[in-house]
Design an enzyme around this catalytic site. Structure first.
Site, PDB file in Angstrom:
ATOM      1  N   TYR A 104      -9.081  33.107 -24.675  1.00  0.00           N
ATOM      2  CA  TYR A 104     -10.055  32.057 -24.381  1.00  0.00           C
ATOM      3  C   TYR A 104     -10.434  32.135 -22.917  1.00  0.00           C
ATOM      4  O   TYR A 104      -9.564  32.243 -22.049  1.00  0.00           O
ATOM      5  CB  TYR A 104      -9.450  30.686 -24.691  1.00  0.00           C
ATOM      6  N   ASP A 122      -8.420  36.949 -16.163  1.00  0.00           N
ATOM      7  CA  ASP A 122      -8.636  35.511 -16.234  1.00  0.00           C
ATOM      8  C   ASP A 122      -7.276  34.843 -16.045  1.00  0.00           C
ATOM      9  O   ASP A 122      -6.491  34.725 -16.977  1.00  0.00           O
ATOM     10  CB  ASP A 122      -9.270  35.138 -17.578  1.00  0.00           C
ATOM     11  N   LYS A 144      -7.324  25.282 -13.177  1.00  0.00           N
ATOM     12  CA  LYS A 144      -6.134  24.473 -13.458  1.00  0.00           C
ATOM     13  C   LYS A 144      -5.298  24.155 -12.200  1.00  0.00           C
ATOM     14  O   LYS A 144      -5.681  23.266 -11.449  1.00  0.00           O
ATOM     15  CB  LYS A 144      -5.333  25.138 -14.577  1.00  0.00           C
TER      16      LYS A 144
END
Ligand SMILES: *Cc1c(COP(=O)(O)O)cnc(C)c1O
Length: 429
Positions: free
Chosen positions: A144, A239, A267
């Protein structure tokens, strides 16, 4: 536990917000129950509007590596806010933040701040395409990268052909330019490079995947990927929105000793405020506007409140913190494995650092998306509900990671393992 107020407020929210939530996994849809509404959080605990308290293993899906409402982070936000909340002009905190990121993640020579992980990955592939002058990207099924159009695509029944969109609204022509490969399968990547010679701009990967549950790279997979990208003049994008600052100061790339060309971050980097970033080699980053032709911008990018919260958190990430996290996470992993054996449950644990998933599967290993799909979701839902009812806030999906925070106490962990065993026994009923 009583959930009366949460149930009422969920109904109210559903009238004005699609599905009652601003991000789908919060709706608890996969686990057949109604979400709990949170009022506050401190340390290892979160509290809901029915005054239930939970030991938290979600950590806001990653950012809360030092637990909730860290006093120093709150103070840094308060202090920064006194001088104003946004100027749309350069501030010193942005330079300090850039230097900090470059110091922690050595493959990054220059970095651009954005407001979310999604923005970081979307911008990174535009940059990779602009830099290489090529169009195709390769992504891995089960990985994702936020909700950008190019990423909402997975392989149709494992066929190594052109991608099909996963979501209405993503056009076929966008999907066509995303090629799907299998995690831990270097041959599936080689095939794409052979079939689309000189047309592949970038390979994007979660170096340790968290978004199909935790899946580790095997047999030097990342090193082989690095070599393939170099040989084919494609940009390798790690990522690290989830793994960055979590698996080590320098993220998964430090842990596995592989240097990508571009890294995306999110995050943890915002200390609980909305922040993302992407950075990499100078020659690539210098293609960005205003010095280069690739456009990317943001009204609130590098926001001073967000920079101060993020910097405060990053400055606290010492080797001692990672050691502490490793010890706590290992204790949880070992305890879970003991419980699995004692209760004869079909399950396995995948862990790296403070990321961990308990997979309910008959398989002996989970190495890719297909393996992850073998999990029994009904059993997971039953497990999740049992744990929630007993005061443990776990990720509401089999395909997510648990995020260990260093505020978890020995007592929290013992309690968790105790109830985990009871939950596993309860599955047999
Ligand atoms: C969470 C996540 C994203 C998206 O970040 P948002 O801030 O939710 O947009 C992208 N990539 C990975 C690996 C993630 O875990």
């Amino acid at each position: 536990m009583r959930y009366d107020n949460s149930k009422i407020e969920y109904t109210n929210a559903c009238k004005v917000i699609p599905g009652g939530v601003n991000s789908p996994v919060r709706a608890f849809k996969n686990v057949n129950c109604s979400p709990v509404f949170i009022t506050k959080a401190k340390g290892s605990k979160v509290y809901d509007i029915d005054n239930n308290s939970y030991i938290d293993f979600v950590s806001s899906w990653g950012p809360m590596i030092l637990g909730h409402s860290n006093d120093d982070i709150l103070e840094s936000i308060r202090k920064s806010s006194i001088n104003g909340t946004s100027f749309g002009a350069p501030t010193l905190s942005e330079t300090i933040m850039a230097k900090k990121i470059i110091e922690m993640v050595p493959s990054i020579e220059k970095v651009r701040m954005v407001n979310s992980g999604t923005e970081a990955t979307m911008s990174a592939i535009r940059l990779a395409r602009g830099f290489t002058g090529k169009n195709f990207i390769i992504k891995f099924s089960g990985n994702y990268h936020g909700h950008g159009d190019s990423f909402l695509i997975k392989a149709g029944s494992g066929v190594l052909t052109l991608g099909q969109p996963d979501s209405p609204g993503v056009t076929k022509s966008t999907a066509k330019e995303t090629l799907i490969a299998e995690f831990n399968d270097i041959i599936s990547v080689e095939k794409h490079f052979k079939n689309h010679r000189d047309k592949i701009a970038a390979v994007i990967i979660e170096p340790v995947t968290g978004n199909m549950g935790v899946v580790l790279p095997k047999d030097n997979f990342l090193k082989k990927l690095r070599k393939l990208c170099t040989e084919n003049k494609a940009v390798l994008i790690f990522d690290e929105v989830m793994t960055g600052f979590r698996l080590a100061k320098g993220g998964a790339q430090e842990r596995y000793g592989v240097q990508p060309d571009i890294t995306t971050l999110g995050k943890i980097i915002g200390g609980g405020l909305p922040v993302g970033a992407y950075g990499g080699k100078k020659e690539i980053m210098n293609c960005l506007s205003p010095i280069g032709p690739v456009y990317q911008a943001g009204t609130l990018s590098g926001n001073p409140l967000a920079m101060s919260a993020g910097l405060c958190l990053l400055n606290k990430l010492s080797h001692e913190i990672y050691y502490e996290l490793e010890v706590k996470s290992k204790k949880i992993e070992d305890g879970l494995n003991r419980n699995i054996i004692a209760t004869k449950t079909n399950a396995i644990v995948n862990r790296v650092g403070s990321m961990l998933t308990l997979f309910f599967t008959e398989k002996k290993q989970i190495n890719n998306y297909k393996d992850a799909c073998s999990c029994n979701l009904e059993i997971f839902a039953k497990y999740f509900k049992y744990m929630l009812d007993n005061g443990f806030y776990l990720p509401a999906s089999q395909f997510e990671s648990m995020f260990i925070a260093n505020t978890l106490t020995e007592d929290d962990i013992d309690k968790f393992l105790d109830f985990n065993k009871k939950a596993l026994l309860n599955l047999k009923k």
